[in-house]
Motif scaffolding. Structure first.
Motif, PDB file in Angstrom:
ATOM      1  N   LYS A  26       0.956  -1.250   0.157  1.00 43.44           N
ATOM      2  CA  LYS A  26      -0.025  -0.006  -0.056  1.00 43.44           C
ATOM      3  C   LYS A  26       0.886   1.438  -0.097  1.00 43.44           C
ATOM      4  CE  LYS A  26      -3.708   2.280   2.347  1.00 43.44           C
ATOM      5  NZ  LYS A  26      -4.573   2.121   3.545  1.00 43.44           N
ATOM      6  N   ASN A  27       0.594   1.996  -1.142  1.00 39.68           N
ATOM      7  CA  ASN A  27       1.229   3.458  -1.270  1.00 39.68           C
ATOM      8  C   ASN A  27       3.077   3.114  -1.098  1.00 39.68           C
ATOM      9  OD1 ASN A  27       1.690   6.054  -1.291  1.00 39.68           O
ATOM     10  ND2 ASN A  27       1.799   6.569   0.800  1.00 39.68           N
ATOM     11  N   PRO A  28       3.447   2.368  -1.969  1.00 38.07           N
ATOM     12  CA  PRO A  28       4.954   2.013  -2.299  1.00 38.07           C
ATOM     13  C   PRO A  28       5.679   3.307  -2.893  1.00 38.07           C
ATOM     14  CG  PRO A  28       3.846   1.004  -3.887  1.00 38.07           C
ATOM     15  CD  PRO A  28       2.797   1.545  -3.021  1.00 38.07           C
ATOM     16  N   THR A  29       6.785   3.372  -2.495  1.00 36.63           N
ATOM     17  CA  THR A  29       7.469   4.731  -2.987  1.00 36.63           C
ATOM     18  C   THR A  29       7.482   4.670  -4.592  1.00 36.63           C
ATOM     19  OG1 THR A  29       9.854   3.470  -2.722  1.00 36.63           O
ATOM     20  CG2 THR A  29       9.158   4.802  -1.091  1.00 36.63           C
ATOM     21  N   ASP A  30       7.606   3.542  -5.281  1.00 37.35           N
ATOM     22  CA  ASP A  30       7.609   3.653  -6.681  1.00 37.35           C
ATOM     23  C   ASP A  30       6.131   3.905  -7.283  1.00 37.35           C
ATOM     24  OD1 ASP A  30       7.068   1.147  -5.923  1.00 37.35           O
ATOM     25  OD2 ASP A  30       8.312   0.108  -7.347  1.00 37.35           O
ATOM     26  N   TYR A  31       5.227   3.678  -6.385  1.00 35.44           N
ATOM     27  CA  TYR A  31       3.922   3.948  -7.019  1.00 35.44           C
ATOM     28  C   TYR A  31       2.985   4.439  -6.035  1.00 35.44           C
ATOM     29  CZ  TYR A  31       4.998   0.688 -10.913  1.00 35.44           C
ATOM     30  OH  TYR A  31       5.615   0.238 -11.711  1.00 35.44           O
ATOM     31  N   PRO A  32       3.328   5.804  -5.395  1.00 33.29           N
ATOM     32  CA  PRO A  32       2.711   6.590  -4.425  1.00 33.29           C
ATOM     33  C   PRO A  32       1.116   6.647  -4.605  1.00 33.29           C
ATOM     34  CG  PRO A  32       4.160   7.927  -5.681  1.00 33.29           C
ATOM     35  CD  PRO A  32       4.479   6.756  -6.228  1.00 33.29           C
ATOM     36  N   GLY A  33       0.593   6.207  -3.826  1.00 29.82           N
ATOM     37  CA  GLY A  33      -1.032   6.555  -3.745  1.00 29.82           C
ATOM     38  C   GLY A  33      -1.976   5.276  -4.372  1.00 29.82           C
ATOM     39  N   LYS A  34      -1.045   4.489  -4.504  1.00 29.21           N
ATOM     40  CA  LYS A  34      -1.695   3.201  -5.211  1.00 29.21           C
ATOM     41  C   LYS A  34      -1.334   1.865  -4.392  1.00 29.21           C
ATOM     42  CE  LYS A  34      -2.448   5.423  -9.325  1.00 29.21           C
ATOM     43  NZ  LYS A  34      -3.831   5.566  -9.672  1.00 29.21           N
ATOM     44  N   SER A  35      -2.050   0.740  -4.832  1.00 29.30           N
ATOM     45  CA  SER A  35      -1.964  -0.304  -4.360  1.00 29.30           C
ATOM     46  C   SER A  35      -1.288  -1.121  -5.129  1.00 29.30           C
ATOM     47  CB  SER A  35      -3.163  -0.874  -3.526  1.00 29.30           C
ATOM     48  OG  SER A  35      -3.756  -0.172  -2.330  1.00 29.30           O
ATOM     49  N   VAL A  36      -0.224  -2.065  -4.849  1.00 31.60           N
ATOM     50  CA  VAL A  36       0.411  -2.767  -6.028  1.00 31.60           C
ATOM     51  C   VAL A  36       0.714  -4.201  -5.374  1.00 31.60           C
ATOM     52  CG1 VAL A  36       2.730  -2.887  -6.977  1.00 31.60           C
ATOM     53  CG2 VAL A  36       1.694  -0.970  -6.727  1.00 31.60           C
ATOM     54  N   ALA A  37       0.420  -5.136  -6.517  1.00 33.03           N
ATOM     55  CA  ALA A  37       0.838  -6.634  -6.364  1.00 33.03           C
ATOM     56  C   ALA A  37       1.861  -6.731  -7.165  1.00 33.03           C
ATOM     57  CB  ALA A  37      -0.465  -7.466  -6.478  1.00 33.03           C
ATOM     58  N   ARG A  38       3.094  -7.294  -6.478  1.00 31.42           N
ATOM     59  CA  ARG A  38       4.515  -7.310  -7.427  1.00 31.42           C
ATOM     60  C   ARG A  38       4.505  -8.961  -7.217  1.00 31.42           C
ATOM     61  NH1 ARG A  38       8.340  -5.285  -9.591  1.00 31.42           N
ATOM     62  NH2 ARG A  38       7.832  -3.010  -8.592  1.00 31.42           N
ATOM     63  N   LEU A  39       4.682  -9.553  -8.413  1.00 33.41           N
ATOM     64  CA  LEU A  39       4.782 -10.948  -8.549  1.00 33.41           C
ATOM     65  C   LEU A  39       6.374 -11.299  -8.149  1.00 33.41           C
ATOM     66  CD1 LEU A  39       4.316 -13.785  -9.739  1.00 33.41           C
ATOM     67  CD2 LEU A  39       4.858 -13.159 -11.918  1.00 33.41           C
ATOM     68  N   PHE A  40       6.604 -12.379  -7.335  1.00 31.97           N
ATOM     69  CA  PHE A  40       7.715 -12.829  -6.925  1.00 31.97           C
ATOM     70  C   PHE A  40       7.812 -14.377  -7.341  1.00 31.97           C
ATOM     71  CE2 PHE A  40       7.837  -9.153  -4.079  1.00 31.97           C
ATOM     72  CZ  PHE A  40       9.106  -9.037  -3.624  1.00 31.97           C
ATOM     73  N   GLU A  41       9.068 -14.652  -7.560  1.00 26.60           N
ATOM     74  CA  GLU A  41       9.478 -16.153  -8.023  1.00 26.60           C
ATOM     75  C   GLU A  41      10.328 -16.596  -6.734  1.00 26.60           C
ATOM     76  OE1 GLU A  41       9.113 -18.891  -8.661  1.00 26.60           O
ATOM     77  OE2 GLU A  41      10.235 -19.670 -10.202  1.00 26.60           O
ATOM     78  N   GLY A  42       9.878 -17.281  -6.051  1.00 28.12           N
ATOM     79  CA  GLY A  42      10.586 -17.590  -4.668  1.00 28.12           C
ATOM     80  C   GLY A  42      10.694 -16.422  -3.848  1.00 28.12           C
ATOM     81  N   ASP A  43      11.784 -16.006  -3.660  1.00 29.39           N
ATOM     82  CA  ASP A  43      12.138 -14.710  -2.713  1.00 29.39           C
ATOM     83  C   ASP A  43      12.524 -13.658  -3.587  1.00 29.39           C
ATOM     84  OD1 ASP A  43      14.788 -15.634  -3.281  1.00 29.39           O
ATOM     85  OD2 ASP A  43      15.534 -15.580  -1.106  1.00 29.39           O
ATOM     86  N   LYS A  44      12.671 -13.851  -4.868  1.00 27.69           N
ATOM     87  CA  LYS A  44      13.026 -12.797  -5.853  1.00 27.69           C
ATOM     88  C   LYS A  44      11.948 -11.952  -6.494  1.00 27.69           C
ATOM     89  CE  LYS A  44      17.667 -14.306  -6.215  1.00 27.69           C
ATOM     90  NZ  LYS A  44      17.544 -14.787  -4.894  1.00 27.69           N
ATOM     91  N   PRO A  45      11.818 -10.616  -6.414  1.00 26.97           N
ATOM     92  CA  PRO A  45      10.904  -9.909  -7.233  1.00 26.97           C
ATOM     93  C   PRO A  45      11.032 -10.056  -8.559  1.00 26.97           C
ATOM     94  CG  PRO A  45      12.383  -8.448  -6.295  1.00 26.97           C
ATOM     95  CD  PRO A  45      12.967  -9.806  -5.839  1.00 26.97           C
ATOM     96  N   THR A  46       9.937  -9.877  -9.506  1.00 29.87           N
ATOM     97  CA  THR A  46      10.089  -9.834 -10.941  1.00 29.87           C
ATOM     98  C   THR A  46       9.679  -8.577 -11.407  1.00 29.87           C
ATOM     99  OG1 THR A  46       7.686 -10.433 -11.242  1.00 29.87           O
ATOM    100  CG2 THR A  46       9.139 -12.324 -11.085  1.00 29.87           C
ATOM    101  N   ASN A  47       9.431  -8.044 -12.378  1.00 33.63           N
ATOM    102  CA  ASN A  47       9.209  -6.761 -12.783  1.00 33.63           C
ATOM    103  C   ASN A  47       7.564  -6.679 -13.169  1.00 33.63           C
ATOM    104  OD1 ASN A  47       9.245  -8.548 -15.382  1.00 33.63           O
ATOM    105  ND2 ASN A  47       9.777  -6.696 -16.700  1.00 33.63           N
ATOM    106  N   VAL A  48       7.118  -7.741 -12.847  1.00 33.88           N
ATOM    107  CA  VAL A  48       5.423  -7.791 -13.286  1.00 33.88           C
ATOM    108  C   VAL A  48       4.951  -7.077 -11.979  1.00 33.88           C
ATOM    109  CG1 VAL A  48       3.582  -9.218 -13.662  1.00 33.88           C
ATOM    110  CG2 VAL A  48       5.856  -9.762 -14.681  1.00 33.88           C
ATOM    111  N   VAL A  49       3.845  -6.326 -12.192  1.00 38.96           N
ATOM    112  CA  VAL A  49       3.063  -5.626 -11.233  1.00 38.96           C
ATOM    113  C   VAL A  49       1.402  -5.388 -11.585  1.00 38.96           C
ATOM    114  CG1 VAL A  49       5.003  -4.462 -10.081  1.00 38.96           C
ATOM    115  CG2 VAL A  49       3.697  -3.379 -11.777  1.00 38.96           C
ATOM    116  N   LEU A  50       0.541  -5.354 -10.861  1.00 37.13           N
ATOM    117  CA  LEU A  50      -0.867  -5.264 -10.876  1.00 37.13           C
ATOM    118  C   LEU A  50      -1.096  -4.155 -10.161  1.00 37.13           C
ATOM    119  CD1 LEU A  50      -3.393  -6.424 -12.075  1.00 37.13           C
ATOM    120  CD2 LEU A  50      -3.531  -7.711 -10.207  1.00 37.13           C
ATOM    121  N   ILE A  51      -1.295  -2.986 -10.572  1.00 36.28           N
ATOM    122  CA  ILE A  51      -1.825  -1.881  -9.757  1.00 36.28           C
ATOM    123  C   ILE A  51      -3.367  -1.524  -9.668  1.00 36.28           C
ATOM    124  CG2 ILE A  51      -1.325   0.714  -9.675  1.00 36.28           C
ATOM    125  CD1 ILE A  51       1.275   0.058 -11.178  1.00 36.28           C
TER     126      ILE A  51
END
Length: 86
Positions: A26-51
């Motif tokens: 909720k309200n991450p620095t890279d997407y202020p004011g938004k809610s973001v779901a970031r896809l992870f593979e294991g413990d590594k973040p990917t570049n795929v986001v749902l906003i």
């Protein structure tokens, strides 16, 4: 690496992933004011986001359209982490 923003969870191909999960922020620095779901593979973040506008919308998507389970944040996790769908 530039983020790949998707509009819907069905746009994400997870077939090659061994342990996919989605961290909800909720309200991450890279997407202020938004809610973001970031896809992870294991413990590594990917570049795929749902906003979305709010966390409720994201929870609704994962609860109603996936077989994933929600886990709340652990002590020491980032303050804007709402939890993880695994």
């Amino acid at each position: 690496m530039e983020d790949k923003i998707v509009e819907d969870i069905e746009q994400i191909d997870m077939s090659g992933l061994e342990l996919p999960s989605f961290a909800i922020y909720k309200n991450p620095t890279d997407y202020p004011g938004k809610s973001v779901a970031r896809l992870f593979e294991g413990d590594k973040p990917t570049n795929v986001v749902l906003i979305k506008k709010n966390v409720r919308e994201l929870h609704s998507i994962f609860r109603d359209r996936t077989r994933l389970t929600f886990f709340p944040p652990l002590p020491g996790d980032s303050g804007n982490l709402v939890g993880v769908w695994m």
